[in-house]
Write an enzyme that holds these catalytic residues in place. Structure first.
Site, PDB file in Angstrom:
ATOM      1  N   TYR A 149       0.999  -1.115   0.026  1.00  0.00           N
ATOM      2  CA  TYR A 149       0.046   0.253   0.063  1.00  0.00           C
ATOM      3  C   TYR A 149       0.899   1.162  -0.053  1.00  0.00           C
ATOM      4  O   TYR A 149       1.843   1.263   0.788  1.00  0.00           O
ATOM      5  CB  TYR A 149      -0.911  -0.040   1.238  1.00  0.00           C
ATOM      6  N   ASP A 244       9.125   2.683   0.261  1.00  0.00           N
ATOM      7  CA  ASP A 244       8.242   3.382   1.050  1.00  0.00           C
ATOM      8  C   ASP A 244       8.048   2.784   2.690  1.00  0.00           C
ATOM      9  O   ASP A 244       7.880   1.935   2.917  1.00  0.00           O
ATOM     10  CB  ASP A 244       6.762   3.180   0.507  1.00  0.00           C
ATOM     11  N   LYS A 272       3.893   8.633   9.296  1.00  0.00           N
ATOM     12  CA  LYS A 272       3.578   7.971  10.622  1.00  0.00           C
ATOM     13  C   LYS A 272       4.354   8.502  11.860  1.00  0.00           C
ATOM     14  O   LYS A 272       4.187   9.503  12.506  1.00  0.00           O
ATOM     15  CB  LYS A 272       3.364   6.462  10.570  1.00  0.00           C
TER      16      LYS A 272
END
Ligand SMILES: *Cc1c(COP(=O)(O)O)cnc(C)c1O
Length: 432
Positions: A149, A244, A272
């Site tokens: 994702y 990522d 995050k």
């Protein structure tokens, strides 16, 4: 421990009202508990390793607001720093010295990053990095992996599965074919598939983007040689390698998965943890590539709230706390105890399961495994996972409401929290 049925009257009322106000009653889909059934609980407050819901129930939390809460929720030093920053205002829309501080910390920590641009979410970071890959190489195609994702931008919403995926057919209505026609996919941990894509698309592939340790299809680590192989393949083909690390950055190790595995990509996305619980994303990498970003170069990307002083403050304080000696050793110790414990209990209670952990990131699949990619992960017994999830919730343990999400621990989780979690898991698994 007594088996109780949770009292969640207020959560139910609030969620019922929310469903009339917002699509699905939530601001982000997985929160709605659709894949595990039942109702989501509505949070009232969070602190340390715990969350409290609006009905007063307390839970040990293994979601950590999907990763950022690595120091524990509402860490007193983060809160104090935020109070001080708040007094100076909430947004500048102009340069602020705090950006330099966080940028230096990120550059020092993450091997691939020589320059960095701050944005407001992981999605934004991934969108921008793809544009940069294309701008730098002059090529349009990109390789991603099934089950990885990279946020919800059109170009990354490609169906994870078989030949349809390889053709880049849209995964969601509203995503035009033109947006995904340049997105090629391969199974995770499959170097031969990547090699084949490079051979079929000579001089057309801008780069390869991946979660170096997958967390968005459940927890799937890279096989030995996979990351090394991608590094070689991208170099041989004049393409960029992009990690990522929105999830793995500052979690797998202070310098992310690239530090842990000793493979340096060309570009990296973050999010995050670097926001310490406030909305932040970032992308960075080689100076020659990053110099293409406006206003230094011609690749346009901007943001009204980017580099926000509150978000920078929470990020700086969080990284400072993580730099204290022993933090990653502690995360590894408690998380390994949890992951190993869950597997052992599954064995003893007769359930096929596999899983593991790296640092404070872990997973448990209800399949004998091994799980090397999304196809393998999909063999999990999802109905068993739902019952497990519900049973744990009823015993005060909050796990991600999906088999296809990694779990997270924090520095605030104690040995005793892990023991209580394992005791709950033993009861639940014995009853499945
Ligand atoms: C969470 C995540 C994103 C998206 O970040 P948002 O802040 O939710 O937009 C992108 N990539 C990875 C690997 C993620 O885990």
């Amino acid at each position: 421990m007594v088996t109780t049925t949770l009292k969640t009257t207020k959560s139910e009322e609030i969620f019922a009202a929310a469903q009339k106000l917002m699509p699905g009653g939530v601001s982000s889909p997985v929160r709605a508990f659709k894949s595990v059934g039942g109702q989501p609980i509505v949070f009232e407050s969070v602190r340390g390793a715990y969350i409290w819901d609006v009905d007063g129930n307390q839970y040990i939390d293994y979601v950590g607001t999907w990763g950022p809460a690595i120091c524990g929720h509402a860490h007193p030093e983060v809160i104090e720093a935020l109070h001080k920053a708040l007094e100076k205002g909430t947004s500048f829309g102009a340069p602020c010295a705090l950006e330099n501080v966080l940028a230096e910390m990120v550059i020092d920590a993450v091997p691939s990053i020589e320059m960095v641009r701050f944005v407001n979410s992981g999605t934004e970071a991934c969108m921008a990095v793809l544009r940069l890959m294309r701008a730098f190489t002059g090529r349009d195609k990109v390789i991603k992996f099934e089950g990885c994702y990279h946020g919800h931008a059109d170009m990354f919403l490609v169906k994870a599965g078989s030949g349809v995926a390889t053709l880049g057919l849209p995964d969601s209505p509203g995503v035009p074919k033109s947006a995904t026609s340049s997105t090629l996919t391969a199974p995770f941990n499959d170097l031969e598939a990547v090699k084949a894509l490079f051979a079929e698309n000579p001089d057309q592939i801008s780069g390869v983007i991946l979660e170096p340790v997958v967390g968005n299809a459940g927890f799937i680590p890279p096989d030995a040689g996979f990351l090394e192989g991608l590094r070689v393949l991208t170099q041989e083909n004049g393409a960029l390698l992009v990690f990522d690390e929105v999830m793995t950055g500052f979690r797998i190790a202070f310098g992310g998965a690239q530090e842990k595995f000793g493979i340096t990509p060309d570009l990296t996305t973050l999010g995050k943890i670097i926001g310490g619980g406030l909305p932040v994303g970032a992308y960075g990498g080689r100076r020659d590539i990053m110099s293409m970003v406006a206003p230094a170069g011609p690749m346009y990307q901007a943001g009204t709230l980017s580099g926000n002083p509150l978000a920078m403050t929470a990020g700086i304080k969080t990284l400072e706390l993580l730099q204290k000696p022993g933090t990653y050793e502690y995360l590894e110790k408690i998380t390994k105890k949890l992951a190993d414990g869950l597997l052992q209990i599954a064995r003893e209670t007769g359930h096929a399961a596999c899983g593991g952990n790296i640092s404070g990131m872990f997973g448990l699949f209800f399949t004998g495994g091994p799980v090397h990619n999304y196809e393998d992960a999909k063999k999990s017994d999802l109905s068993k996972f739902s019952r497990f999830h519900r049973g744990m919730l009823e015993r005060g343990v909050y796990l991600a409401p999906s088999q296809f999400e990694a779990g997270f621990t924090s520095l605030a989780h104690s040995d005793e929290d892990i023991d209580r979690t394992l005791a709950a898991a033993r009861e639940v698994m014995a009853s499945l």
